[in-house]
Design an enzyme around this catalytic site. Sequence first.
Site: not given
Lengths: 101, 461
Positions: B385-387
């Site tokens: 997600n964040d990456v």
Amino acid sequence: MDQEILTNLYVFMLAAFIGFEVIRRVSPLLHTPLMSLTNALDAIAIVGAILLAGEGRSALATALGTIAIVAAMTNVVGGFVITDRMLKMFKSSGPQKQGHP
Amino acid sequence: MIRTEHVIELTYLVASALFILSLKWLSSPVTARRGVRAGEIGMALAIVGTLLHGGIIDYKWIAIALVLGTAIGAPLGFVHMTAVPQRTALSHAFGALCVTLVGTAEYYLQAPGVPRFTMGVLALEVILGSLTFTGSLMAAGKLQEVLPQRPITYKGQNLVNLGLLAVAVGIAAILVGNPALSWLFPLIVILGLIFGVLLIIPIGGADMPTVISLLNSYAGLSAAAMGFVLNSKLLIIAGALDGASGLILSINMSKAMNRSFTNVLFGAFGQERVKAAGGAEVRSAKSASAEEAAAILSAASRVVIVPGYGMAVAQAQHKVRELFDALTRRGAEVSFAIHPVAGRMPGHMNVLLAEADIPYDRLIEMDEINGDFPQTDVALVIGANDVTNPAARNDPSSPIYGMPILDVDRARTVMVIKRGMSPGFAGIDNPLYYLDQTLMLFGDAKAFTGALVRELAGGEG
């Protein structure tokens, strides 16, 4: 300052530099095995624990030394085994043989 | 005539050299297993050498402890690959426990006449050792999900933590001044133990790669300190190598998150992010079925798969391998984009994918693969997600702004396998999901990947 302490500080400094240079070259691919391997090597503290447990200088030292050996030995055995298991899994797709002969 | 002490010293010297070689050979997967052998031989030499010591009068307890440690250690060597992060944290705890116990015993053997330098190093050794012990246990508990993964924060937390550490250091300073005050010694151990717990409480799961590396470094430094106390060059060298390794890894991890150590340790990232989330529900995302997604995938000639912690949680790596095979058979070029902090420890994704028999030359680091995304037909995000969040690149108000990411949004089509639209662990919205070229594939990572494989196989016949 004590000559012995000074020598030890030199050893520490040189080992730290070697550590930085060698480990900087480890591919990020292998960072997990790197951590479990350094962990196993770190269990070299077992050397101090063995002396404590065996020299019988006091009951406290023997007891603490014995527990310390158990803790360190756990890392020696578990650490090397899992590192090798992990590295065995890394295979190249190319035709060349991986691993050493 | 050769004396036993000389033999012992020689085994230590050879062991030190083997330890350095061991890490050197780890630089490439081709020589890495040789590195493990070198480490094993070095360790065996060091242990045998120590057992030859003339001062040892009783082998009973040593033998019992060695057998017991082997019995506990062996099963820990055979845990599932998905459990490697918590196993690693647990072994940091064991290493730190050993160092703390040895340090404590040394103090009571030498007290009251402990030389000043030795006293200072002893205090450093037990403070580092005890905080690493409980800190690593906490980290292992969080990774095993025995403890809640969410950061726990309260007002004045940093003040309490730093205050505690200051008291421990203060007591250590008093002991250096007067080593005979032996009742003070247990206090620094206890304070170290408490500090370790409090240090990890505010740290969330996404920060684990940095924290686990930092604890690795502490474990190494405490062992090096022990080497100074025992005047053992072997211990100093092994400890320095481990300390350097942990430090390099933690610097890498912090860089990959665009954060400083202090920020990781004292920032309680998860909390900030929850506040920053919200107000995202108005936008709509497109979703697709396995059939539709498989149709697009079967036409793709270049596919990049982006794995994340979600893949590990769903144990989807073997299904991902089947997908890799199916796509490769269709002539597509498939690679994997690995973000340095994907997962819960450095290199986590590589190990899981290697376990699933994916060749390591298909696993590409972030910096190398980012330039390829514009020529990529499909970027398939599985449990990450964040990456992949483009807000890190273009939204200065985002809490992850500035963090290097995988530029999946530059691919022609982006597919995201995800359970639902909830912002997930980090609690931050991902604008990637609302882009025109993005298709959301809702479902469990393992089940959905399996469905894709079935659809692709059906299309073949």
